[in-house]
Design a protein around this motif. Sequence first.
Motif, short mmCIF file in Angstrom:
data_model
loop_
_atom_site.label_atom_id
_atom_site.label_comp_id
_atom_site.label_asym_id
_atom_site.label_seq_id
_atom_site.Cartn_x
_atom_site.Cartn_y
_atom_site.Cartn_z
N GLN A 179 0.86 -1.18 0.00
CA GLN A 179 0.00 0.00 0.00
C GLN A 179 0.90 1.23 0.00
OE1 GLN A 179 -3.36 -0.20 -0.13
NE2 GLN A 179 -3.70 2.01 -0.21
N LEU A 180 0.67 2.13 -0.93
CA LEU A 180 1.47 3.34 -1.04
C LEU A 180 0.78 4.51 -0.35
CD1 LEU A 180 2.45 3.16 -4.83
CD2 LEU A 180 3.79 2.37 -2.86
N CYS A 181 1.57 5.36 0.26
CA CYS A 181 1.06 6.67 0.67
C CYS A 181 0.69 7.44 -0.59
CB CYS A 181 2.13 7.40 1.48
SG CYS A 181 1.87 9.18 1.63
N GLY A 182 1.55 7.36 -1.60
CA GLY A 182 1.30 8.02 -2.87
C GLY A 182 1.87 9.42 -2.96
N ASP A 183 2.20 10.00 -1.80
CA ASP A 183 2.79 11.35 -1.78
C ASP A 183 3.67 11.47 -0.54
OD1 ASP A 183 3.36 13.94 -2.53
OD2 ASP A 183 1.49 14.78 -1.75
N ALA A 184 4.66 10.59 -0.44
CA ALA A 184 5.44 10.44 0.79
C ALA A 184 6.61 11.42 0.88
CB ALA A 184 5.93 9.00 0.92
N HIS A 185 6.39 12.69 0.53
CA HIS A 185 7.48 13.66 0.71
C HIS A 185 7.64 13.97 2.20
CE1 HIS A 185 4.80 17.10 1.40
NE2 HIS A 185 4.10 16.76 0.34
N LEU A 186 8.77 14.55 2.57
CA LEU A 186 9.11 14.66 3.98
C LEU A 186 8.17 15.54 4.78
CD1 LEU A 186 12.27 16.93 4.48
CD2 LEU A 186 10.80 17.04 2.49
N SER A 187 7.40 16.42 4.15
CA SER A 187 6.44 17.23 4.90
C SER A 187 5.13 16.51 5.16
CB SER A 187 6.17 18.55 4.16
OG SER A 187 7.29 19.39 4.23
N ASN A 188 4.98 15.32 4.61
CA ASN A 188 3.78 14.52 4.88
C ASN A 188 4.03 13.48 5.97
OD1 ASN A 188 1.95 15.84 3.31
ND2 ASN A 188 2.20 14.52 1.52
N PHE A 189 5.05 13.73 6.78
CA PHE A 189 5.27 12.99 8.02
C PHE A 189 5.09 13.97 9.17
CE2 PHE A 189 7.59 10.70 4.81
CZ PHE A 189 7.61 9.36 5.20
N GLY A 190 4.68 13.47 10.31
CA GLY A 190 4.53 14.36 11.46
C GLY A 190 4.00 13.62 12.66
N VAL A 191 3.70 14.36 13.71
CA VAL A 191 3.18 13.75 14.93
C VAL A 191 1.69 14.01 15.05
CG1 VAL A 191 5.37 13.90 16.17
CG2 VAL A 191 3.75 15.79 16.34
N LEU A 217 -15.57 20.10 19.32
CA LEU A 217 -14.93 19.12 18.46
C LEU A 217 -14.90 19.71 17.06
CD1 LEU A 217 -13.80 16.32 17.64
CD2 LEU A 217 -16.18 15.56 17.37
N PHE A 218 -13.70 19.93 16.53
CA PHE A 218 -13.56 20.40 15.16
C PHE A 218 -13.26 19.21 14.25
CE2 PHE A 218 -13.09 24.74 16.73
CZ PHE A 218 -13.59 25.50 15.67
N LEU A 219 -14.06 19.04 13.23
CA LEU A 219 -13.81 18.03 12.21
C LEU A 219 -13.40 18.71 10.91
CD1 LEU A 219 -16.85 15.62 12.73
CD2 LEU A 219 -14.52 15.33 13.57
N GLN A 220 -12.51 18.06 10.19
CA GLN A 220 -12.12 18.54 8.86
C GLN A 220 -12.74 17.62 7.82
OE1 GLN A 220 -8.01 17.95 7.40
NE2 GLN A 220 -7.99 20.12 6.90
N VAL A 221 -13.29 18.21 6.78
CA VAL A 221 -13.93 17.46 5.71
C VAL A 221 -13.23 17.84 4.41
CG1 VAL A 221 -16.12 16.85 4.62
CG2 VAL A 221 -16.11 17.71 6.99
N LYS A 222 -12.53 16.88 3.81
CA LYS A 222 -11.74 17.17 2.61
C LYS A 222 -12.27 16.39 1.41
CE LYS A 222 -7.34 17.64 2.50
NZ LYS A 222 -5.89 17.31 2.53
N GLU A 223 -12.20 17.03 0.27
CA GLU A 223 -12.59 16.35 -0.96
C GLU A 223 -11.56 15.28 -1.31
OE1 GLU A 223 -13.90 17.26 -5.59
OE2 GLU A 223 -13.00 18.85 -4.38
N ALA A 224 -12.05 14.13 -1.73
CA ALA A 224 -11.20 13.05 -2.22
C ALA A 224 -11.48 12.85 -3.70
CB ALA A 224 -11.46 11.76 -1.44
N THR A 225 -10.43 12.85 -4.48
CA THR A 225 -10.56 12.61 -5.92
C THR A 225 -9.81 11.32 -6.25
OG1 THR A 225 -8.60 13.95 -6.37
CG2 THR A 225 -10.73 15.08 -6.40
N SER A 226 -9.71 10.99 -7.51
CA SER A 226 -8.91 9.82 -7.89
C SER A 226 -7.46 10.07 -7.52
CB SER A 226 -9.02 9.58 -9.40
OG SER A 226 -10.35 9.27 -9.76
N SER A 227 -6.75 9.01 -7.13
CA SER A 227 -5.32 9.13 -6.87
C SER A 227 -4.59 9.46 -8.16
CB SER A 227 -4.79 7.82 -6.30
OG SER A 227 -3.37 7.80 -6.29
N VAL A 228 -3.55 10.27 -8.07
CA VAL A 228 -2.75 10.57 -9.26
C VAL A 228 -2.11 9.31 -9.82
CG1 VAL A 228 -2.28 12.96 -8.62
CG2 VAL A 228 -0.72 11.16 -7.85
N LEU A 229 -1.99 8.28 -8.99
CA LEU A 229 -1.39 7.02 -9.44
C LEU A 229 -2.36 6.19 -10.27
CD1 LEU A 229 0.48 6.03 -6.16
CD2 LEU A 229 1.42 7.18 -8.17
N GLU A 230 -3.65 6.48 -10.17
CA GLU A 230 -4.64 5.72 -10.92
C GLU A 230 -4.60 6.03 -12.41
OE1 GLU A 230 -8.47 4.60 -8.53
OE2 GLU A 230 -7.90 6.62 -7.89
#
Length: 474
Positions: free
Chosen positions: A91-103, A326-339
């Motif tokens: 399973q790929l993250c698909g965008d595993a650049h160093l700013s997409n890691f965190g706590v 409680l704050f929830l975030q709702v983000k749009e999901a599109t097709s993966s660029v890998l698809e």
Amino acid sequence: MTEHPTVADRAARGKAARTDTPLTSLREWQPAPDRPDPVALLEEQNLTRETDLVPVRHGRMMVSPFTFYRGAAKIMASDLRHIPRAGLITQLCGDAHLSNFGVYASPERNLLFDLNDFDETLPGPFEYDVLRMSASFTIAARNNGFAAADIRAVTLASVRAYREAMAEFAAMRTLDVWYARLSEKELVEALGAARGTQKGKAARKASKAVEKNTLRGAEKARSRDSLQALAKLAEFVDGRYRIVSQPPIVVPAREMAVSLGFTPEATEAAVRSQLQAYRETLQADRRQLLERFEVVDVAHKVVGVGSVGNRAFIALLQGRDEQDPLFLQVKEATSSVLEDHLPVSEYEQPGERVVQGQRLMQAASDIFLGWTRGVQEGRFLYWRQLRDMKGSAVVEAMVPLGMTLYANACGWTLARAHARAGDPVALAAYLGSSDKFDRSVTDFSQRYADQNERDYQAFLDAVRTGRLVARAGV
């Protein structure tokens, strides 16, 4: 029924992959002769994004070659389709650049270091994530003005950490791999151990500063919760909280309704319908927990770099009283660029693709992860907590030692995610014990960083000539 080959068979498969795809096969990477125009790829992405926010996206990408790279996942995905692959799928993250890691906080309220962005997640060749990560270190190190030797050392560290961690996971029992995680305590211990290996007063001082900054960052992350978000994003009006208007970054529903011609009643009905659909994607115990909150306000909120222009919202919910938000975030999901070139996701709903990929790859995931179909036809969303003790490193402020230690953490974490979802025995057998793969990937990263700079210049030229419109500083 799932087949269960022996450990020896799995290792043999990994070693055999070296025949067709040698460990050194990535070092001579060149862009394909028919490589698409990178600006055209961005324009293609922009077609599905909110028109008024596309210039904001461009403005954020203009800042540096590194910020451009962060927003150029589609461009790199197009390039990766041509690389040699060992045929080892995870399973790929698909965008595993160093700013997409965190706590972020685990459900037990412990800080964990992990991948934190899965918009592009999809099963695919393990090399894709490794190359996306390693190239990001080369590009970020260049952006920070590191010496050539330090740039190479940082990149090598990220790949070496991945390879060595995969060897560790290959020797572990299955459940031990599944439960492996990098906690705040383990991260601090690793930094302390690294400080003990530094030679010279200046090196030890730099190491101590890195450790101090890490502890400060962890403390800051602990404060980033819904109460903190309430103080920053909301105001108390007529006896209740509402989200503050900060256009174009934050636009509350009350203003969106006016601009789009919705009545307050229609807006409320849409929010209620979405919340009910989202609730059904949660586990039973979490559905019951969510029932204890009521929606107070909703707003459109711009986030990130690569995500700018995709629809993103925040919802303010209230529990027992005004001080129980409680704050929830709702983000749009599109097709993966890998698809564009890999097999499409088994999940018809892109929001579910994101959520299921995140649950598979992370050591522990947000208890409020869920998904819905949007109000508009063909729109899909995923839900999560907005601030759950989330924190990320300030990459632009890193020195060589700090970035090297960070590279070690990222490499280990990516290997752990791939080991959960793929076959660590086959992967470790393919990677081997030498540094051939490390050096090959580092050579690729240097070449790709050069290509990224050319793409960045083409992007700037497109803005300068008016082909693309950019709004800087937002």
